[in-house]
Design an enzyme around this catalytic site. Structure first.
Site, PDB file in Angstrom:
ATOM      1  CG  ASP A 509      -1.797   1.187   1.318  1.00  0.00           C
ATOM      2  OD1 ASP A 509      -2.337   1.591   0.275  1.00  0.00           O
ATOM      3  OD2 ASP A 509      -1.925   1.757   2.421  1.00  0.00           O
ATOM      4  CG  ASP A 701      -2.722   2.050   6.538  1.00  0.00           C
ATOM      5  OD1 ASP A 701      -3.532   1.124   6.317  1.00  0.00           O
ATOM      6  OD2 ASP A 701      -2.970   3.240   6.277  1.00  0.00           O
TER       7      ASP A 701
END
Length: 812
Positions: A509, A701
């Protein structure tokens, strides 16, 4: 009929307490035992009495439902809410007096029938019960009462209490080891003269005396020290499994019975020295294994015991600074506490007053204390090192960073990786084949040379080492887990190391993973003669009380500048434009170009197109331009290059605009970058790769990536404060450093190499040793030494993983 059928205590004269069990009336010593027995029978669990190995603990005679159990319904630490936000709760309970598999069977079935209970898992080895239930139909006290009704004391899991139980187990094993060692040395004193007098110089009476003395000295080793092996073998046989204790017990039993018969007959071979040596050496390897596991779990235990039990609350702050000592579990969001030097922070919070060095090593692996001042967010479990801090709690103690980590730890280790499952299956088949082989060897030697049949069959049973096969994987994984935790990496699921090593695609990501996820000061353009450090310090002083994300970036940048912080006065905030303040009698402005131009005059400066520009100036002119943007992590390029060197495909998958994602990917050397991807599209992309045969590792995250983290073959999350509560990852990088991912990859390769070495050693040893014993080349005492040394080699080789330098290459 004079003893209680439930607990074995004497039945008082004239007692009328009885319970019908399997159509037989059984006496009970008190109403407590009668009630427990009735509960067991009425719930259909009378099989418990047929399968138990010992009597139950004495039932309380003053009532089976003490009022104290009701207090657990209001204990904040007892239960945790389900992650999905439903009305479910789950908890870990510590069960005392677990005696055998029948206890586990009874506990799981009794609780499974309790209204509202959704899942029950009892681990006999750790004595921990993991249970989930519906809050509206069940309470913690109901669970504790149900356990009490069938004779078991239970408590909400407490690492201190559990540590005490483990310590008792270690001391018991040490006593058994000591007795076995003492017996071995004494037996050798009586056996050695017989070996030295092999030419017949010892008369028969003296030889008989030596044998009887050896028999008496061997009894403590067999009856006390060897109890763990006999108990383990009995449990294996009752559950119709062939565990590693079965051949051990058969070897000890056959050698002991044969030696006793030879002693009674006054002729034949005796193996008392081999028996005691075998028990001692095998207990040595088990003690070594237990010590290795305790060391491997030390970092996790430190986490579990790091949160303080109490905190100094300031209920009247800021008007009243009086302190009240309260339980940490009572802290709620918005409470203000004082953290004194040397104390651990009870829950996550925001610093309101003070400037201190904070030790985060237990949570992040950072070796040096970090300076934290007003506005800093600190996690529960961090230790205040130097100055007092006043903090406002942002998360209740039960939801703090460390509490969530403890929950992850409790979830960790519940399953086994595929490699460990394979080793256990191989060990089970190995034991079955070994028993058949030993029987065949016995009959062959009975035909070829009957005098050698018994000792050779014993040697075959003793020399085999299924222990090494079963220890090869879990010991290495435990050592690797300890190493990673000490570096700020928490493995939640057992598949992480072996799956990451086999991964073909590494997907990152962007925001919060390859980038820091918040604005950082990337560049300072000086527009006058003032120094760069002074401009940053002045901007930070003006932004000190602001909650804007850009303000936090400037404050954070100033913390790295040595020297005392600057002090400003009369700070005035203009919404959407910036700040104005007085410093040393002069007015300064910090904010947009148009806002500062009203004071400093016009300027021709377009700033950077990739960053947000914040200007600083006064009436004398412009001083500086601060360029702030979501910066790429300093270690991101190194991590990407590491996996590319290993031949893995690196992909950037982001919900940000394609142009932004491509810019970050180009800067890091990532070939494939996909932007404008929604969470469900991320999951679909990963599943498409998996259908094509890819093994996907996902790094995110942990906030907006729950679906794709769960869908990947193995997943990693950056450990950032409250984001931990929403984690669905298999591994958490607590340190917040992306480079920790390289450490996991290196450790994975080294761990699998050690496991292959251990399995290879165990296989080679058995392939060589078993045929040698079957051919009569090895005596029973030699085989006992060989088996114990084989297990010790496996454990010691695995412990090397705790000391491997992180800078070393993949193959240890």
């Amino acid at each position: 009929m004079n003893d209680c059928f439930h607990c074995s205590l004497p039945v008082p004269a004239g007692s009328a307490w009885q319970v019908t069990i399997d159509a037989v009336v059984q006496p009970m010593c008190c109403p407590g035992c009668a009630a427990v027995a009735h509960s067991i029978v009425d719930n259909g669990f009378s099989d418990y009495y047929r399968t138990r190995e010992g009597f139950a603990v004495t039932a309380a005679q003053d009532g089976l439902i003490p009022p104290e159990l009701r207090l657990y319904d209001t204990e904040a630490e007892t239960e945790t809410e389900a992650e999905d936000g439903s009305n479910s709760a789950e908890a870990i309970f510590l069960i005392e007096d677990i005696r055998c598999a029948a206890c586990v069977w009874l506990i799981e079935r009794r609780l499974a029938r309790l209204p509202g209970v959704q899942a029950v898992a009892m681990n006999a080895a750790t004595e921990r019960l993991q249970i989930s239930w519906n809050r509206s139909r069940c309470k913690p006290s109901d669970i504790l009462i149900a356990l009490r009704e069938i004779g078991y004391a239970a408590y909400p899991y407490d690492p201190v209490r559990h540590g005490a139980q483990l310590d008792r187990a270690r001391k018991t094993l040490f006593r058994q080891l000591f007795i076995a060692g003492l017996s071995m040395m004494q037996v050798m004193m009586y056996v050695l003269p017989g070996y030295m007098a092999s030419d017949g110089t010892m008369d028969a009476d003296m030889a008989s005396l030596m044998r009887w003395a050896s028999l008496l000295l061997t009894l403590p080793a067999v009856l006390y020290s060897a109890r763990p092996f006999f108990r383990g073998a009995w449990i294996n046989l009752k559950s119709r499994q062939l565990g590693m204790d079965v051949p051990v017990v058969l070897g000890i039993g056959a050698a002991f019975v044969g030696s006793v018969l030879a002693t009674l007959r006054g002729g034949g071979e005796v193996y008392f020295d081999s028996i005691t040596m075998f028990i001692f050496l095998l207990l040595c390897s088990r003690y070594l294994e237990l010590s290795a596991r305790r060391k491997a779990a030390s970092a996790l235990n430190n986490l579990q015991s790091a949160l303080p039990a109490s905190a100094w609350s300031m209920p009247g702050y800021p008007d009243d600074r009086a302190l009240v000592l309260i339980a940490a579990g009572q802290l709620r969001e918005g409470d203000v506490i004082l953290v004194r030097p040397g104390e651990a922070i009870a829950a996550d919070g925001l610093v309101l007053e003070g400037d201190s060095a904070v030790d985060l090593s237990l949570l992040t692996g950072e070796s040096q204390p970090l300076r934290k001042g007003i506005g800093a967010m600190l996690p529960g479990g961090a230790v205040n090192a130097t100055q007092p801090l006043v903090m406002r709690i942002t998360q209740a103690a039960r939801d703090s960073t460390l509490s969530i980590l403890v929950k992850l730890i409790e979830r960790a280790g519940q399953g086994k990786p595929q490699l460990a499952q394979w080793a256990d299956q191989v060990a089970a088949w190995f034991v079955g084949i070994l028993l058949l082989f030993a029987l065949a060897v016995f009959f062959y030697w009975q035909w070829a040379d009957a005098a050698r049949a018994w000792p050779i069959a014993i040697a075959v049973l003793v020399v085999s080492c299924p222990c090494a096969l079963s220890l090869a994987t879990p010991t290495a994984l435990a050592a690797a887990t300890d190493r990673l935790v000490r570096r700020g990496i928490l493995i939640v699921q057992p598949l992480v190391l072996e799956t990451l090593h086999r991964a073909t695609h590494i997907i990152f990501d962007k925001t919060g993973t390859l980038t820091v996820g918040k604005p950082v000061l990337q560049h300072v353009e000086l527009l006058a003669t003032a120094s760069l450090d002074w401009c940053v310090q002045l901007a930070a002083a003006m932004e000190q009380s602001s909650a804007h994300p850009l303000a936090a970036a400037l404050v954070a940048a100033a913390q790295d500048i040595p020297g005392a912080a600057l002090q400003v006065a009369d700070v005035r905030q203009v919404a959407g434009r910036g700040l104005e303040a007085i410093f040393e009698g002069r007015t300064y402005r910090l904010g947009t170009a148009t806002f500062v131009a009203e004071l400093a005059g016009a300027i021709d400066d377009a700033g950077s197109p990739d960053a947000t520009a914040v200007y600083l100036g006064n009436a004398a002119g412009w001083l500086a331009r601060f360029d702030l943007a979501d910066g790429v992590r300093t270690d991101a390029r190194e991590v990407v290059a590491h996996f590319q060197r290993d031949g893995k495909t690196v992909i950037l998958l982001s919900g940000d605009q394609q142009a932004v994602a491509q810019q970050v990917a180009t800067g890091l050397g990532i070939v494939t970058a996909l932007g404008d991807v929604l969470p469900d599209q991320k999951l679909a992309y990963v599943q498409a790769l998996q259908r094509d045969g890819a093994i996907v590792a996902m790094v995110g995250d942990g906030i907006n990536d729950a679906a794709v983290l769960s869908g990947a073959d193995v997943s990693f999350a950056m450990g950032g404060g409250t984001a931990l509560a929403q984690l669905h990852a298999d591994c958490v990088l607590l340190s917040g450093h992306l480079s920790a991912l390289c450490e996991v990859d290196i450790t994975a390769a080294q761990t699998l190499a050690v496991i292959r070495q251990n399995l290879g050693w165990a296989t080679m040893y058995n392939v060589v040793a078993i045929p040698a014993a079957a051919l009569g080349w090895l005596t029973p005492w030699m085989t006992g030494v060989g088996m114990s040394v084989s297990s010790a080699v496996v454990v010691l080789n695995a412990l090397r993983l705790r000391r491997v330098r992180s800078s070393s290459r993949k193959n240890p």
